[in-house]
Design an enzyme around this catalytic site. Structure first.
Site, PDB file in Angstrom:
ATOM      1  N   LYS A 102      10.121  -4.095   1.272  1.00  0.00           N
ATOM      2  CA  LYS A 102      10.291  -3.487  -0.052  1.00  0.00           C
ATOM      3  C   LYS A 102       9.910  -2.007  -0.013  1.00  0.00           C
ATOM      4  CE  LYS A 102       8.942  -4.254  -4.911  1.00  0.00           C
ATOM      5  NZ  LYS A 102       8.075  -5.025  -5.818  1.00  0.00           N
ATOM      6  N   SER A 112      10.484  -7.315  -9.618  1.00  0.00           N
ATOM      7  CA  SER A 112      11.038  -6.086  -9.109  1.00  0.00           C
ATOM      8  C   SER A 112      11.449  -6.127  -7.637  1.00  0.00           C
ATOM      9  CB  SER A 112       9.999  -4.983  -9.276  1.00  0.00           C
ATOM     10  OG  SER A 112       8.825  -5.292  -8.524  1.00  0.00           O
ATOM     11  N   SER A 123       6.667 -10.321  -9.509  1.00  0.00           N
ATOM     12  CA  SER A 123       7.773  -9.680  -8.784  1.00  0.00           C
ATOM     13  C   SER A 123       8.136 -10.258  -7.428  1.00  0.00           C
ATOM     14  CB  SER A 123       7.494  -8.191  -8.626  1.00  0.00           C
ATOM     15  OG  SER A 123       7.790  -7.524  -9.825  1.00  0.00           O
TER      16      SER A 123
HETATM   17  N1  GLN Z   1       8.038  -7.664 -14.532  1.00  0.00           N
HETATM   18  C1  GLN Z   1       6.663  -7.319 -14.564  1.00  0.00           C
HETATM   19  C2  GLN Z   1       6.531  -5.854 -14.936  1.00  0.00           C
HETATM   20  O1  GLN Z   1       7.511  -5.261 -15.203  1.00  0.00           O
HETATM   21  C3  GLN Z   1       6.016  -7.581 -13.226  1.00  0.00           C
HETATM   22  C4  GLN Z   1       6.420  -6.595 -12.196  1.00  0.00           C
HETATM   23  C5  GLN Z   1       5.759  -6.814 -10.870  1.00  0.00           C
HETATM   24  O2  GLN Z   1       5.245  -7.898 -10.583  1.00  0.00           O
HETATM   25  N2  GLN Z   1       5.749  -5.773 -10.078  1.00  0.00           N
HETATM   26  O3  GLN Z   1       5.471  -5.320 -14.966  1.00  0.00           O
END
Ligand code: GLN
Length: 488
Positions: free
Chosen positions: A78, A153, A177
């Site tokens: 990532k 994400s 995410s």
């Molecule tokens: N969707 C959640 C956010 O937008 C979690 C994102 C994540 O785990 N990086 O914060």
């Protein structure tokens, strides 16, 4: 045979038996990336030359009689994880062209165990999002249906593994995410306990919640990657100095007598009926395998979302203060002084979701509001953690849906941040409590979109979740299904 059909564990076996070489395996995955990437958009950078060089070195090591846990295995990383000499953007314009001078510990550990990096995978900007549509570069599409998001994400990593462009991948999980994209793409994702994996070299979003996690097409594959990246690192004082168990020992296929809790608060109105049905069927399946199932209660579940959306933006607003056009990435300035340079760089460099979080977080931390919002949220966080402590006094693992719905359409939730935030109601509390979780496939809906099963265990109880996940996986065949779109 197409080498991209192999799972990570199968590829490792074939490499060790000298039936295939790391170069062949890497070439097959690079060819797959070349063929599918124009439609999927899973990567931000493909490092083909470097990957082949690493593959050649892996083959050389093996020909000298050396072995290592991932020797010759091509992976995706990532793009929030720093990689020396390779552009690392966190999906943001504000880091366009940034080439880190060092490599994140988790990635370094993969390299030391012989793994190969195919490239950097797409992500929502600074990992803020649930669909990978907040990437400043391009969206990623779900390999099961191209009109759907892959989750986020870490959507690039999940899509790459599901589409057989990589044998496994690293992601990060601050509120879901890793688990949510794993669920959307029909693969396995592990969010380790807070402190299990070093965050050194991870571009921070919310430091008290962030954790690096792994993706694989099977429980064993994701566990193998976790085995390599887990452990103490003097460069991250929050990484815990405790021995890393042998995770493969937990993969026995046995769940007789394991106590499973099903939280009543995790079956909410508005969730997709097929998701509820698939998860309830999975619980019944585990019971038939010999587990003891009982209902548990996590009474503060409803507060998880508001608590998360105070704490995560508050930490983000502090962490993102360093991106000012002075030390990293592009600078926008018309010569009208320092403050104007900051304003223009941050104004142009950050996307709208990141700006929203910085404003929310700055507000929650500001004098006069700190006690009312941030401190209150911290107290709520303790209550969420206590909910889990109480439940885990009665059960070994907790089983829930990973997400309330299957993958939605690109664009569907972009205008409504709250709808997007609600995607993570079942995953956020896990990060607030610092415990661990796995998502694995447990079915498909009528549109052939995968459904994810979430298995939670207490902090540093990864083996418990792995044991149940593996037993479920091995007695079902969801993990053997390739995305329908790839079959054509
Ligand atoms: N969707 C959640 C956010 O937008 C979690 C994102 C994540 O785990 N990086 O914060």
């Amino acid at each position: 045979m197409d080498l991209t059909d192999l799972t990570l564990s199968e590829a490792l076996r074939a490499l060790r038996a000298r039936q295939i070489s790391a170069v062949e395996l890497t070439e097959a995955h690079l060819a797959r990336i070349e063929a599918l990437e124009p439609r999927l958009g899973a990567f931000l950078t493909v490092t083909a030359e470097r990957a082949l060089e690493q593959a050649r070195r892996a083959d050389e090591r093996r020909s000298r009689g050396e072995e290592a846990p991932l020797l010759g295995i091509p992976l995706g990383i990532k793009d929030v994880l720093c990689t020396e000499g390779v552009q690392t953007t966190a999906g943001s314009r504000i880091l366009e062209g940034f080439v880190p001078p060092y490599t994140a510990t988790a990635v370094q550990k993969l390299f030391e165990s012989g793994a190969i990096m195919l490239g950097k995978t797409n992500t929502d900007e600074f990992a803020m999002g649930s669909s990978t549509e907040n990437s400043a570069y391009h969206p990623t599409r779900n390999p099961h249906r191209l009109d759907r998001i892959p989750g986020g994400s870490s959507g690039g990593s999940a899509a790459a593994v599901a589409a057989r462009m990589a044998l496994g991948a690293l992601g990060t999980d601050t509120g879901g995410s890793v688990r949510q994209p794993a669920a959307m793409c029909g693969i396995v994702g592990i969010k380790p306990s807070y402190g299990r994996v070093s965050r050194y070299g991870l571009i921070a979003f919310a430091s008290s919640l962030d954790q690096i996690g792994t993706f694989g097409r099977t429980v064993r594959d994701a566990a193998l990657l976790l085995q390599v990246i887990a452990g103490h690192d003097p460069m991250d004082s929050t990484s815990v100095n405790a021995p890393v168990p042998d995770y493969s020992a937990a993969l026995s296929g046995e769940v007789t007598g394991v106590r499973i809790g099903v939280p009543k608060e995790y079956f909410v109105s508005g969730m997709q009926p097929e998701v509820e049905a698939a998860v309830r069927a999975a619980v019944a399946h585990l019971e038939a395998l010999g587990a003891h199932v009982r209902e548990v209660s996590l009474p503060h579940t409803d507060y998880g979302l508001p608590i998360y959306y105070l704490i995560a933006p508050a930490e983000a607003s502090a962490n993102l203060a360093r991106f000012d056009g002075v030390r990293y990435g592009p600078r926008f300035s018309d010569g009208r002084g320092m403050w104007e340079m900051y304003r223009q760089t941050r104004g142009k460099g950050f996307g709208s979701e990141v700006k929203r979080r910085i404003m929310l977080g700055t507000y929650a931390l500001s004098a006069g509001y700190y006690d009312a919002y941030y401190l209150k949220a911290q107290k709520g966080r303790t209550l969420i953690k206590r909910d889990f402590d109480r439940a885990f006094a009665e059960v070994d693992v907790i089983v829930t849906p990973t997400a309330p719905r299957t993958a939605f359409r690109l664009g569907e939730k972009l205008d409504d941040p709250l709808q997007m935030y609600l995607e993570d109601i079942f995953t956020l509390p896990v990060n607030l409590a610092g415990i661990c979780g796995i998502s694995l496939p447990c079915g498909y809906d009528a549109e052939s979109l995968p459904i994810g099963l979430q298995i939670l265990a207490p902090a540093f109880g990864e083996e418990k979740a792995l044991r149940v996940a593996y037993a479920y996986e091995q007695s079902t065949d969801w993990h053997t299904r390739a995305p329908a779109y790839l079959e054509n």
